[in-house]
Design a protein around this motif. Structure first.
Motif, PDB file in Angstrom:
ATOM      1  N   LEU A   1      13.603  61.326   8.302  1.00  0.00           N
ATOM      2  CA  LEU A   1      14.964  61.693   8.718  1.00  0.00           C
ATOM      3  C   LEU A   1      15.976  60.564   8.560  1.00  0.00           C
ATOM      4  O   LEU A   1      17.096  60.787   8.098  1.00  0.00           O
ATOM      5  CB  LEU A   1      14.950  62.168  10.180  1.00  0.00           C
ATOM      6  CG  LEU A   1      14.454  63.599  10.390  1.00  0.00           C
ATOM      7  CD1 LEU A   1      14.360  63.902  11.873  1.00  0.00           C
ATOM      8  CD2 LEU A   1      15.369  64.598   9.703  1.00  0.00           C
TER       9      LEU A   1
ATOM     10  N   LEU B   1      17.499  50.207   9.542  1.00  0.00           N
ATOM     11  CA  LEU B   1      17.822  51.640   9.577  1.00  0.00           C
ATOM     12  C   LEU B   1      18.546  52.065   8.309  1.00  0.00           C
ATOM     13  O   LEU B   1      18.245  53.085   7.713  1.00  0.00           O
ATOM     14  CB  LEU B   1      18.718  51.951  10.784  1.00  0.00           C
ATOM     15  CG  LEU B   1      18.039  51.985  12.135  1.00  0.00           C
ATOM     16  CD1 LEU B   1      19.079  52.152  13.228  1.00  0.00           C
ATOM     17  CD2 LEU B   1      17.035  53.124  12.189  1.00  0.00           C
TER      18      LEU B   1
ATOM     19  N   GLU C   1      16.878  60.257   5.007  1.00  0.00           N
ATOM     20  CA  GLU C   1      17.692  61.377   4.507  1.00  0.00           C
ATOM     21  C   GLU C   1      19.139  61.270   4.969  1.00  0.00           C
ATOM     22  O   GLU C   1      20.064  61.601   4.232  1.00  0.00           O
ATOM     23  CB  GLU C   1      17.091  62.713   4.950  1.00  0.00           C
ATOM     24  CG  GLU C   1      15.752  63.047   4.291  1.00  0.00           C
ATOM     25  CD  GLU C   1      15.841  63.161   2.770  1.00  0.00           C
ATOM     26  OE1 GLU C   1      16.928  63.471   2.259  1.00  0.00           O
ATOM     27  OE2 GLU C   1      14.817  62.910   2.101  1.00  0.00           O
ATOM     28  N   ILE C   2      19.335  60.822   6.219  1.00  0.00           N
ATOM     29  CA  ILE C   2      20.707  60.758   6.738  1.00  0.00           C
ATOM     30  C   ILE C   2      21.476  59.611   6.082  1.00  0.00           C
ATOM     31  O   ILE C   2      22.650  59.747   5.747  1.00  0.00           O
ATOM     32  CB  ILE C   2      20.680  60.639   8.287  1.00  0.00           C
ATOM     33  CG1 ILE C   2      20.272  61.991   8.871  1.00  0.00           C
ATOM     34  CG2 ILE C   2      22.039  60.229   8.824  1.00  0.00           C
ATOM     35  CD1 ILE C   2      19.928  61.960  10.327  1.00  0.00           C
ATOM     36  N   THR C   3      20.799  58.482   5.866  1.00  0.00           N
ATOM     37  CA  THR C   3      21.501  57.352   5.252  1.00  0.00           C
ATOM     38  C   THR C   3      21.431  57.412   3.719  1.00  0.00           C
ATOM     39  O   THR C   3      21.875  56.484   3.046  1.00  0.00           O
ATOM     40  CB  THR C   3      20.888  56.013   5.722  1.00  0.00           C
ATOM     41  OG1 THR C   3      19.491  56.016   5.416  1.00  0.00           O
ATOM     42  CG2 THR C   3      21.071  55.779   7.203  1.00  0.00           C
ATOM     43  N   HIS C   4      20.891  58.520   3.196  1.00  0.00           N
ATOM     44  CA  HIS C   4      20.605  58.661   1.762  1.00  0.00           C
ATOM     45  C   HIS C   4      21.748  58.241   0.833  1.00  0.00           C
ATOM     46  O   HIS C   4      21.582  57.387  -0.048  1.00  0.00           O
ATOM     47  CB  HIS C   4      20.224  60.125   1.497  1.00  0.00           C
ATOM     48  CG  HIS C   4      20.021  60.464   0.064  1.00  0.00           C
ATOM     49  ND1 HIS C   4      21.033  60.959  -0.728  1.00  0.00           N
ATOM     50  CD2 HIS C   4      18.941  60.358  -0.738  1.00  0.00           C
ATOM     51  CE1 HIS C   4      20.574  61.153  -1.944  1.00  0.00           C
ATOM     52  NE2 HIS C   4      19.304  60.810  -1.989  1.00  0.00           N
TER      53      HIS C   4
ATOM     54  N   CYS D   1      15.825  53.377  -3.303  1.00  0.00           N
ATOM     55  CA  CYS D   1      15.781  54.731  -2.749  1.00  0.00           C
ATOM     56  C   CYS D   1      14.995  55.575  -3.733  1.00  0.00           C
ATOM     57  O   CYS D   1      14.810  55.184  -4.871  1.00  0.00           O
ATOM     58  CB  CYS D   1      17.210  55.268  -2.608  1.00  0.00           C
ATOM     59  SG  CYS D   1      17.410  56.488  -1.308  1.00  0.00           S
ATOM     60  N   HIS D   2      14.537  56.723  -3.269  1.00  0.00           N
ATOM     61  CA  HIS D   2      13.866  57.564  -4.266  1.00  0.00           C
ATOM     62  C   HIS D   2      14.664  58.824  -4.514  1.00  0.00           C
ATOM     63  O   HIS D   2      15.663  59.061  -3.847  1.00  0.00           O
ATOM     64  CB  HIS D   2      12.441  57.934  -3.857  1.00  0.00           C
ATOM     65  CG  HIS D   2      12.354  58.750  -2.610  1.00  0.00           C
ATOM     66  ND1 HIS D   2      12.739  60.060  -2.538  1.00  0.00           N
ATOM     67  CD2 HIS D   2      11.954  58.409  -1.377  1.00  0.00           C
ATOM     68  CE1 HIS D   2      12.540  60.494  -1.309  1.00  0.00           C
ATOM     69  NE2 HIS D   2      12.096  59.522  -0.590  1.00  0.00           N
TER      70      HIS D   2
ATOM     71  N   LEU E   1      15.932  50.308   4.839  1.00  0.00           N
ATOM     72  CA  LEU E   1      14.493  50.227   4.627  1.00  0.00           C
ATOM     73  C   LEU E   1      13.664  51.378   5.170  1.00  0.00           C
ATOM     74  O   LEU E   1      12.646  51.730   4.583  1.00  0.00           O
ATOM     75  CB  LEU E   1      13.967  48.918   5.255  1.00  0.00           C
ATOM     76  CG  LEU E   1      14.580  47.634   4.695  1.00  0.00           C
ATOM     77  CD1 LEU E   1      14.070  46.436   5.477  1.00  0.00           C
ATOM     78  CD2 LEU E   1      14.247  47.479   3.220  1.00  0.00           C
ATOM     79  N   ASP E   2      14.046  51.952   6.305  1.00  0.00           N
ATOM     80  CA  ASP E   2      13.130  52.854   6.998  1.00  0.00           C
ATOM     81  C   ASP E   2      12.709  54.044   6.133  1.00  0.00           C
ATOM     82  O   ASP E   2      13.531  54.689   5.502  1.00  0.00           O
ATOM     83  CB  ASP E   2      13.754  53.369   8.299  1.00  0.00           C
ATOM     84  CG  ASP E   2      12.751  54.169   9.118  1.00  0.00           C
ATOM     85  OD1 ASP E   2      11.893  53.542   9.744  1.00  0.00           O
ATOM     86  OD2 ASP E   2      12.814  55.407   9.084  1.00  0.00           O
ATOM     87  N   GLN E   3      11.384  54.272   6.110  1.00  0.00           N
ATOM     88  CA  GLN E   3      10.828  55.418   5.381  1.00  0.00           C
ATOM     89  C   GLN E   3      10.048  56.316   6.335  1.00  0.00           C
ATOM     90  O   GLN E   3       9.091  56.956   5.934  1.00  0.00           O
ATOM     91  CB  GLN E   3       9.909  54.933   4.247  1.00  0.00           C
ATOM     92  CG  GLN E   3      10.579  54.123   3.170  1.00  0.00           C
ATOM     93  CD  GLN E   3      11.544  54.946   2.328  1.00  0.00           C
ATOM     94  OE1 GLN E   3      11.437  56.158   2.237  1.00  0.00           O
ATOM     95  NE2 GLN E   3      12.516  54.286   1.719  1.00  0.00           N
TER      96      GLN E   3
ATOM     97  N   GLN F   1       9.147  64.008   6.982  1.00  0.00           N
ATOM     98  CA  GLN F   1      10.545  64.397   7.198  1.00  0.00           C
ATOM     99  C   GLN F   1      11.498  63.277   6.784  1.00  0.00           C
ATOM    100  O   GLN F   1      12.545  63.544   6.216  1.00  0.00           O
ATOM    101  CB  GLN F   1      10.777  64.737   8.673  1.00  0.00           C
ATOM    102  CG  GLN F   1      10.082  66.007   9.105  1.00  0.00           C
ATOM    103  CD  GLN F   1      10.464  66.408  10.511  1.00  0.00           C
ATOM    104  OE1 GLN F   1      11.079  65.644  11.245  1.00  0.00           O
ATOM    105  NE2 GLN F   1      10.083  67.606  10.893  1.00  0.00           N
TER     106      GLN F   1
END
Lengths: 254, 68
Positions: free
Chosen positions: B51, B29, B54-57, B67-68, B32-34, B49
């Motif tokens: 999500l 979580l 984005e939250i763990t960004h 990360c991108h 890695l998750d995309q 999305q």
């Protein structure tokens, strides 16, 4: 020494991990967030010139800043859980070490292997660096690097343990440590050279990237230092009531 | 002496296995998750999305994960 139950190890490892995670999140919230904000500003100005598309964000910046804490709590939870399994497995083979040195050494070696050494190969980048097209490629090599980094640390650790057994007593401590260091350094350098570098361009100002990397590395070092100290402290404490009980038992028997 | 498997020893591997899997899930979580996980409930829109990402960004960037 009686070995600790896994439940007790998990509990203290997770608590220490969560506290260390919060500590690092606070560190980054104060020091690194301004740099993240600045990078996002630069990134969006670059993107407006290139694409002129207004991106609607489902997760706004306030949520992402709060997510910093969530993320580092997950970081603490991850390593709390995974480290407790490692500690559970090796606590008996390593029972000749003192509790403090066993727990702190293992935690510091883990931190070096899963975070600091991989950072040297693939240093952190601020937002605005990172091509979505290469994310899978980068994740694959990053994970493989961590896995091999852990493997070579285990190897050197096993060699060190082997050399500290009585049959190797004839060797001088210097030669033993030279062997252990060599057994780590050679594969570590090979690993470092063999892996491909991060393929993405870095369009951000160099000073900003450098500052971000220093803070990111400091955050990781802070986490693992706090984790090692906290876990070792709880590990030493966990043995005390056991010892006290034994004393009471001995007194009753007498 | 032969080891007899009692319920207590069967639990012995369940707890470390559970801790291992939960730890790997937390790592997934965070790092890695995309969009894959939420695509199970959201469908393909989850990949756009993204999500969890984005939250763990901010933590992903700060902890040095790709990360991108």
């Amino acid at each position: 020494m009686e070995s600790r139950s896994l439940g007790s190890i998990i509990l203290s490892a997770v608590i220490v991990g969560l506290i260390a995670g919060l500590l690092v999140a606070a560190f980054h919230f104060v020091l690194t967030e301004p740099i993240i904000e600045r990078s996002i500003e630069i990134e969006s100005s670059l993107r407006q010139v290139q694409e002129a598309t207004a991106e609607t964000l489902l997760v706004d910046r306030d949520a992402q800043r709060a997510g910093l804490f969530l993320g580092f709590l997950l970081y603490g939870l991850t390593w709390g859980l995974l480290f407790s399994v490692l500690y559970h497995i090796v606590q008996n083979p390593l029972r000749d070490m003192s509790t403090f040195s066993r727990s702190s050494t293992l935690a510091l070696l883990t931190g070096w292997s899963v975070a600091l050494f991989p950072f040297l190969k693939y240093p952190a980048n601020p937002p605005g660096v990172g091509d979505p097209e290469t994310i899978q490629y980068r994740q694959t090599f990053y994970l493989a690097f961590i896995a091999l980094s852990v493997a070579i640390t285990c190897l050197a650790f096993v060699i060190q343990r082997y050399l500290s057994r009585p049959h190797a007593a004839g060797r001088s401590p210097w030669s033993k440590w030279a062997i252990v260091l060599g057994a780590y350094a050679v594969p570590a350098v090979l690993l470092y050279i063999a892996f491909p570098p991060n393929p993405d361009p870095v369009p951000m100002p160099a000073s900003l990237v450098e500052m971000f990397r220093i803070l990111s590395f400091a955050g990781l070092a802070l986490f693992w230092l706090a984790y090692a100290v906290g876990f070792a402290w709880l590990a030493v404490r966990a043995e005390r009531p056991e010892r006290a009980k034994n004393v009471i038992f001995a007194i009753k028997k007498a | 002496m032969a080891h007899v498997f009692t319920p207590a020893t069967t639990h012995d591997w369940r707890i470390p296995l559970g801790a291992l899997l939960l730890g790997l899930l937390a790592f997934y979580l965070l790092a890695l998750d995309q969009g894959l996980l939420l695509s199970l409930v959201q469908g393909n829109v989850a990949f756009d999305q993204n999500l969890v990402h984005e939250i763990t960004h901010d933590a992903r960037h700060a902890a040095g994960f790709p990360c991108h």
